[in-house]
Design a protein around this motif. Structure first.
Motif, PDB file in Angstrom:
ATOM      1  N   LYS A  63       0.842  -1.185   0.000  1.00  0.00           N
ATOM      2  CA  LYS A  63       0.000   0.000   0.000  1.00  0.00           C
ATOM      3  C   LYS A  63       0.883   1.242   0.000  1.00  0.00           C
ATOM      4  N   LYS A  64       0.335   2.348  -0.521  1.00  0.00           N
ATOM      5  CA  LYS A  64       1.095   3.601  -0.599  1.00  0.00           C
ATOM      6  C   LYS A  64       1.347   4.187   0.781  1.00  0.00           C
ATOM      7  N   TYR A  65       0.357   4.089   1.669  1.00  0.00           N
ATOM      8  CA  TYR A  65       0.481   4.614   3.030  1.00  0.00           C
ATOM      9  C   TYR A  65       0.409   3.452   4.013  1.00  0.00           C
ATOM     10  N   LEU A  66       1.320   3.457   4.995  1.00  0.00           N
ATOM     11  CA  LEU A  66       1.323   2.429   6.026  1.00  0.00           C
ATOM     12  C   LEU A  66       1.270   3.078   7.401  1.00  0.00           C
ATOM     13  N   MET A  67       0.578   2.420   8.315  1.00  0.00           N
ATOM     14  CA  MET A  67       0.589   2.800   9.724  1.00  0.00           C
ATOM     15  C   MET A  67       0.823   1.537  10.536  1.00  0.00           C
ATOM     16  N   ILE A  68       1.842   1.565  11.389  1.00  0.00           N
ATOM     17  CA  ILE A  68       2.162   0.428  12.251  1.00  0.00           C
ATOM     18  C   ILE A  68       1.872   0.831  13.686  1.00  0.00           C
ATOM     19  N   ARG A  69       1.040   0.067  14.364  1.00  0.00           N
ATOM     20  CA  ARG A  69       0.757   0.252  15.782  1.00  0.00           C
ATOM     21  C   ARG A  69       1.368  -0.928  16.524  1.00  0.00           C
ATOM     22  N   TYR A  70       2.145  -0.658  17.589  1.00  0.00           N
ATOM     23  CA  TYR A  70       2.854  -1.760  18.218  1.00  0.00           C
ATOM     24  C   TYR A  70       2.943  -1.607  19.732  1.00  0.00           C
ATOM     25  N   TYR A  71       2.939  -2.741  20.409  1.00  0.00           N
ATOM     26  CA  TYR A  71       3.338  -2.863  21.805  1.00  0.00           C
ATOM     27  C   TYR A  71       4.304  -4.035  21.851  1.00  0.00           C
ATOM     28  N   GLY A  74       4.014   2.365  20.542  1.00  0.00           N
ATOM     29  CA  GLY A  74       4.107   3.505  19.648  1.00  0.00           C
ATOM     30  C   GLY A  74       3.425   3.266  18.328  1.00  0.00           C
ATOM     31  N   GLU A  75       3.669   4.203  17.410  1.00  0.00           N
ATOM     32  CA  GLU A  75       3.104   4.103  16.083  1.00  0.00           C
ATOM     33  C   GLU A  75       4.081   4.687  15.079  1.00  0.00           C
ATOM     34  N   VAL A  76       3.988   4.181  13.851  1.00  0.00           N
ATOM     35  CA  VAL A  76       4.822   4.631  12.744  1.00  0.00           C
ATOM     36  C   VAL A  76       3.928   4.911  11.548  1.00  0.00           C
ATOM     37  N   PHE A  77       4.132   6.049  10.898  1.00  0.00           N
ATOM     38  CA  PHE A  77       3.503   6.347   9.614  1.00  0.00           C
ATOM     39  C   PHE A  77       4.581   6.308   8.543  1.00  0.00           C
ATOM     40  N   ILE A  78       4.271   5.677   7.406  1.00  0.00           N
ATOM     41  CA  ILE A  78       5.253   5.510   6.336  1.00  0.00           C
ATOM     42  C   ILE A  78       4.620   5.875   4.998  1.00  0.00           C
ATOM     43  N   ILE A  79       5.332   6.666   4.191  1.00  0.00           N
ATOM     44  CA  ILE A  79       4.966   6.845   2.792  1.00  0.00           C
ATOM     45  C   ILE A  79       5.748   5.805   2.014  1.00  0.00           C
ATOM     46  N   ASN A  80       5.053   5.004   1.235  1.00  0.00           N
ATOM     47  CA  ASN A  80       5.580   3.745   0.711  1.00  0.00           C
ATOM     48  C   ASN A  80       5.459   3.681  -0.808  1.00  0.00           C
ATOM     49  N   LYS A 102      10.284   5.820  -4.773  1.00  0.00           N
ATOM     50  CA  LYS A 102      10.835   6.828  -3.887  1.00  0.00           C
ATOM     51  C   LYS A 102      11.381   6.171  -2.619  1.00  0.00           C
ATOM     52  N   GLU A 103      12.341   6.843  -1.990  1.00  0.00           N
ATOM     53  CA  GLU A 103      12.790   6.365  -0.696  1.00  0.00           C
ATOM     54  C   GLU A 103      11.620   6.355   0.282  1.00  0.00           C
ATOM     55  N   LYS A 104      11.608   5.376   1.160  1.00  0.00           N
ATOM     56  CA  LYS A 104      10.495   5.194   2.083  1.00  0.00           C
ATOM     57  C   LYS A 104      10.749   6.027   3.344  1.00  0.00           C
ATOM     58  N   LEU A 105       9.884   6.994   3.607  1.00  0.00           N
ATOM     59  CA  LEU A 105      10.040   7.903   4.733  1.00  0.00           C
ATOM     60  C   LEU A 105       9.092   7.521   5.854  1.00  0.00           C
ATOM     61  N   MET A 106       9.580   7.569   7.098  1.00  0.00           N
ATOM     62  CA  MET A 106       8.751   7.166   8.238  1.00  0.00           C
ATOM     63  C   MET A 106       8.833   8.201   9.351  1.00  0.00           C
ATOM     64  N   ILE A 107       7.704   8.326  10.073  1.00  0.00           N
ATOM     65  CA  ILE A 107       7.584   9.182  11.259  1.00  0.00           C
ATOM     66  C   ILE A 107       7.153   8.289  12.407  1.00  0.00           C
ATOM     67  N   GLN A 108       7.903   8.308  13.516  1.00  0.00           N
ATOM     68  CA  GLN A 108       7.637   7.384  14.620  1.00  0.00           C
ATOM     69  C   GLN A 108       7.627   8.127  15.954  1.00  0.00           C
ATOM     70  N   HIS A 109       6.715   7.689  16.850  1.00  0.00           N
ATOM     71  CA  HIS A 109       6.647   8.203  18.216  1.00  0.00           C
ATOM     72  C   HIS A 109       6.431   7.015  19.137  1.00  0.00           C
ATOM     73  N   GLY A 163      10.778  -0.760  -5.060  1.00  0.00           N
ATOM     74  CA  GLY A 163       9.723  -1.644  -4.588  1.00  0.00           C
ATOM     75  C   GLY A 163       9.005  -1.024  -3.411  1.00  0.00           C
ATOM     76  N   GLN A 164       7.956  -1.709  -2.927  1.00  0.00           N
ATOM     77  CA  GLN A 164       7.194  -1.242  -1.775  1.00  0.00           C
ATOM     78  C   GLN A 164       7.383  -2.182  -0.598  1.00  0.00           C
ATOM     79  N   ILE A 165       7.397  -1.616   0.595  1.00  0.00           N
ATOM     80  CA  ILE A 165       7.499  -2.421   1.810  1.00  0.00           C
ATOM     81  C   ILE A 165       6.313  -3.369   1.898  1.00  0.00           C
ATOM     82  N   ASP A 166       6.604  -4.648   2.111  1.00  0.00           N
ATOM     83  CA  ASP A 166       5.529  -5.617   2.327  1.00  0.00           C
ATOM     84  C   ASP A 166       5.888  -6.635   3.402  1.00  0.00           C
ATOM     85  N   THR A 167       6.959  -6.362   4.140  1.00  0.00           N
ATOM     86  CA  THR A 167       7.332  -7.265   5.219  1.00  0.00           C
ATOM     87  C   THR A 167       8.115  -6.491   6.263  1.00  0.00           C
TER      88      THR A 167
END
Length: 352
Positions: free
Chosen positions: A216-224, A276-282, A286-293, A326-330
């Motif tokens: 997907k073009k936009y990714l959001m990862i939620r994690y504990y 936390g959570e991570v947002f990624i443009i995928n 283009k290089e894959k950019l991520m924002i994490q908190h 390519g796009q992140i898929d793993t």
């Protein structure tokens, strides 16, 4: 906004996903270069999330405006690359600056902004952005921003990402606006769709790999993550994790300290217990950019450890994976000798 209401397929025995969360209410993608990306005729919603994915040519000053208001009705507080808050040009502004200004960013820039949208209240905005030049060896820049649009008589129904510097937004630059009412009806299609889920019910030793998911073009990862030690995380495409040197670059701040930059073979998790959570443009080319908190703590007692007598740690960072084919898929979390304990939960959401 209640993230627990995000929909998914039949996870945990649920028969159908709930749909009372973020939905796409508007999108504009540039077909030719320009200085404004405007998403208009939006259905008014109590809460907005604004995703700006831009490709710049030349120097840019990226900023948000609402309802085509170019008056001095905005105020802003921001920090660039973890520095002290900018104190000049903060009140009575004509826009809310998203990134470091007057800088040439030939790569994709990416920002995520949340705001309230109640008609009789000033509109408060929290924004985080990442920008950087292409290629290995270059850590990206980051900006943290809070701002407001001092309008108390209307809801936002138009969002513009404006550039006022000598460059321009290139073809393919895009603004996506998500909306959700406080009493959102359980209907429609959620923007963030669950792509993969890992929930541990017992201790897992060694690398923890998330099942390959749909690109997907936009990714959001939620994690504990509850682990025996701090660990690293890596991404990949085609189901293969990229462990190559000089592919991951990050800029981060721990506990409000000055920014550090890192060139490594993976991204880092700085505490064994983190949420936390991570947002990624995928985008594939283009290089894959991520924002994490994230918030984290150490195992046991001591500084950053368990109990009310120890404060947790906080971390803000941005990063990039220097892959343009390519796009992140793993996704994989790992460190030599690490064990992941029951309750560790990692969910990946995505949207095009």
């Amino acid at each position: 906004m209640a993230w627990e209401k995000l929909g998914s397929t039949t996870v945990g025995g649920a028969s159908t996903p709930v749909n009372n969360s973020w939905k796409e209410i508007g999108r504009t993608t540039l077909s030719s270069a320009g200085d404004d990306i405007t998403v208009s005729s939006l259905t008014a919603k109590d809460n907005l999330m604004i995703l700006c994915s831009t490709i710049s040519t030349g120097n840019i000053d990226g900023a948000l405006r609402f309802n085509t208001d170019t008056g001095t009705n905005y105020s802003i507080r921001r920090s660039e690359n973890g520095g002290s808050d900018v104190t000049s040009n903060t009140t009575n502004q004509t826009k809310l600056l998203l990134n470091r200004g007057h800088v040439a960013y030939p790569n994709t820039t990416f920002s995520v902004s949340d705001m309230n949208n109640i008609s009789a209240q000033e509109k408060l905005v929290i924004g985080h952005s990442i920008a950087g030049v292409n290629g290995t060896g270059t850590a990206p820049d980051r900006t943290e921003m809070v701002g407001k649009w001092a309008n108390t008589s209307a809801q936002v129904t138009s969002v513009t990402c404006n550039n006022s510097d000598s460059g321009s937004w290139d073809t393919g630059s895009e603004v996506v606006v998500l909306g959700c009412d406080n009493d959102e009806a359980d209907s429609g299609t959620n923007f963030w769709q669950e792509l993969a889920s890992t929930v541990l019910t017992a201790t897992h030793s060694g690398a923890l790999t998330i099942p390959q998911f749909t690109t997907k073009k936009y990714l959001m990862i939620r994690y504990y993550i509850n682990a025996s030690t701090d660990c690293t995380w890596k991404v990949g495409t085609g189901g293969s994790i990229d462990s190559g040197a000089n592919q991951y670059y990050s800029r981060y701040s721990n506990n409000g300290g000055g920014d550090s930059t890192l060139s490594y073979t993976s991204f880092l998790q700085h505490n064994p217990i983190v949420q936390g959570e991570v947002f990624i443009i995928n985008k594939s080319d283009k290089e894959k950019l991520m924002i994490q908190h994230e918030v984290g703590q150490n195992q046991g007692s001591g500084a950053g450890g368990s109990g009310a007598g120890n404060v947790p740690n906080r971390r803000e960072d941005v990063g990039k994976w220097a892959n343009t084919s390519g796009q992140i898929d793993t996704l994989q979390y790992n460190k030599s000798g690490v064990s992941f304990y029951a309750g560790t939960t990692i969910k990946v959401y995505g949207a095009d």
